[in-house]
Write an enzyme that holds these catalytic residues in place. Structure first.
Site, PDB file in Angstrom:
ATOM      1  N   HIS A   1     -21.461  11.580 -36.876  1.00 24.37           N
ATOM      2  CA  HIS A   1     -22.602  12.488 -36.984  1.00 24.37           C
ATOM      3  C   HIS A   1     -22.009  13.876 -37.175  1.00 24.37           C
ATOM      4  O   HIS A   1     -21.156  14.302 -36.382  1.00 24.37           O
ATOM      5  CB  HIS A   1     -23.428  12.409 -35.692  1.00 24.37           C
TER       6      HIS A   1
ATOM      7  N   HIS B   1     -16.931  21.739 -33.909  1.00 22.12           N
ATOM      8  CA  HIS B   1     -16.292  22.109 -32.644  1.00 22.12           C
ATOM      9  C   HIS B   1     -16.087  23.622 -32.629  1.00 22.12           C
ATOM     10  O   HIS B   1     -15.573  24.198 -33.599  1.00 22.12           O
ATOM     11  CB  HIS B   1     -14.916  21.436 -32.510  1.00 22.12           C
TER      12      HIS B   1
END
Length: 458
Positions: free
Chosen positions: A403, A407
């Site tokens: 998905h 980050h």
């Protein structure tokens, strides 16, 4: 009685993608909850024999009362005895259940009309509370109903839920008349739309089949509509004709419609959900890519204060709403269960998409604009002067959760002996399954609560 109708266009295998058998159930509920449960148990048994992976029950599967007073007396909360029985039923047969139109007790006077999804382990996976209430008066047909006298309208559109048969959008009965809801659910990734119903005989004759086929055609989704049938009491007659419609708008399975003076036993209809066929329809007629978003748009409007009221999908995982600290039009930001550095958070798309290339231009722009906005806050809170912003786009790039997500890692001088070691640590952190590496939900919630203050005034 077992009924099955299929059309030749829908049963051909157009791809090697998954195909799943599902069943819709139809019966005549009364004010006897135990009798209704006994009937449902028979329907589920028969559906399992037909190898259905998911079984859909109609609105008011629990009971149809004679009046509002009786409806209040018969109602139960979600943690009551009746839902426990349905949890056990799902677990016993190892199937998922869609039980729509449960009379969910709020207090002695008010109820929700709730659509509940129970998984094969007997766990409640989603609850949608009906948002559009059926308040109508058709004097020429002697039909007058005011659902709002008994039911409180829900305030949330349920995010489509991952199930063994595909991603499911939840609605109830009268919601069928509001195409905005189904279009938003498709936009959020739904492959299947569900409408557990108790359509009146008058409105059912006029509009039931037309509306269901229209919702399937305009969204290019499967539509599954389990319905009540027949005469429940002196005041209520339901249309029946439970059906499954494919993304081309064809009825691929259906139960009988009500005929005056003709009693019918409970029945089921079974068909195949073919996700390969669904993709073919969408690829050959890509209507959603033709939408003029520069002229009109459908958005999921939500008070930022309420972002913690609904859980979020992260591939096949559920992100607790309490760990989400910001939501934009197409993205959401949440605290991390495993952090490479303090302050490490994630930003993901609302719609489940595997790769960046699967996103629309609007989604891409929103994802990175949201990431920049979140990054500024994360740096401020962590007294950092730099950030590593990373997308692992695909399995061989280190993506472990299929998905799209970003980050965001706040960086400080000397936080790693070699600056680029952070990428090695990022690649390894998902592989560490020891309990020491996991943060508690309470830790994540506390951090999310603190972060929300930087995005919303509380």
């Amino acid at each position: 009685m077992f009924l099955l109708r299929r059309n030749s266009y829908c049963v051909k295998s157009f791809s090697k993608m998954a195909q799943y058998s599902i069943a819709v159930c139809q019966f005549t509920a009364t004010n006897n909850k135990q009798n209704n449960l006994a009937v449902v148990t028979k329907l589920v048994d028969e559906s399992v024999k037909q190898k259905a992976k998911m079984i859909f029950l109609p609105e008011a599967f629990d009971y149809i009362a004679k009046d509002h007073t009786e409806a209040r007396e018969l109602s139960e909360p979600l943690n009551g005895t009746l839902i426990s029985e349905y949890k056990n039923l799902a677990k016993l047969h190892g199937v998922w259940l869609s039980i729509g139109g449960f009379h969910e007790k709020i207090n002695d006077n008010l109820l929700y009309n709730s659509h509940i999804i129970i998984d094969c382990e007997g766990q409640v996976r989603a609850v949608y509370r009906k948002t559009h209430l059926f308040d109508i008066s058709l004097p020429n047909d002697r039909v007058t109903l005011k659902e709002s006298e008994l039911i409180v309208g829900g305030s949330q559109i349920a995010i489509p839920i991952e199930t063994p048969i595909g991603k499911l959008g939840l609605s109830i009965c009268y919601d069928l008349r509001f195409p905005e809801l189904s279009l938003i659910q498709k936009k959020l990734g739904a492959s299947i739309l569900t409408y557990p119903s108790a359509f009146t005989h008058v409105t059912g004759k006029a509009h039931w089949e037309i509306l269901l086929r229209a919702r399937a055609i305009e969204t290019q989704c499967y539509v599954v509509a389990a319905a009540q049938y027949g005469k429940h009491n002196e005041k209520r007659i339901s249309h029946g004709q439970s059906m499954i419609v494919n993304p081309w708008g064809e009825i691929v399975a259906e139960c009988p419609r009500y005929q005056e003076g003709k009693d019918m036993d409970e029945s089921i209809a079974v068909a195949i959900v073919d996700l390969g066929f669904l993709n073919r329809v969408r690829n050959e007629m890509p209507v959603f890519s033709h939408r003029r978003n520069d002229l009109y748009n459908l958005n999921l409007l939500q008070n930022p204060q309420d972002i913690g009221q609904v859980n979020y999908s992260f591939a096949d995982k559920i992100i607790p709403a309490s760990t989400v600290f910001y939501r934009s039009k197409y993205s959401f930001a949440f605290t991390n269960i495993r952090c490479v550095v303090p302050g490490h958070v994630l930003v993901s798309t609302l719609r489940v998409a595997h790769r960046l290339q699967d996103l629309s231009q609007e989604e891409i722009a929103d994802l990175f604009q949201t990431s920049v906005k979140v990054c500024k806050v994360i740096e401020t809170i962590n007294n950092a002067q730099s950030s590593t912003i990373c997308v692992q786009d695909g399995k061989f790039a280190g993506q472990t959760v299929p998905h799209v997500h970003v980050h965001i890692l706040p960086r400080k001088q000397g936080d790693f002996d070699n600056n680029d070691d952070i990428y090695m640590h990022l690649a390894q952190h998902d592989k560490d399954t020891s309990s020491q590496c996991f943060r508690t939900v309470q830790e994540q919630e506390h951090e999310a609560y603190m972060l929300k203050k930087y995005f919303y005034q509380q």
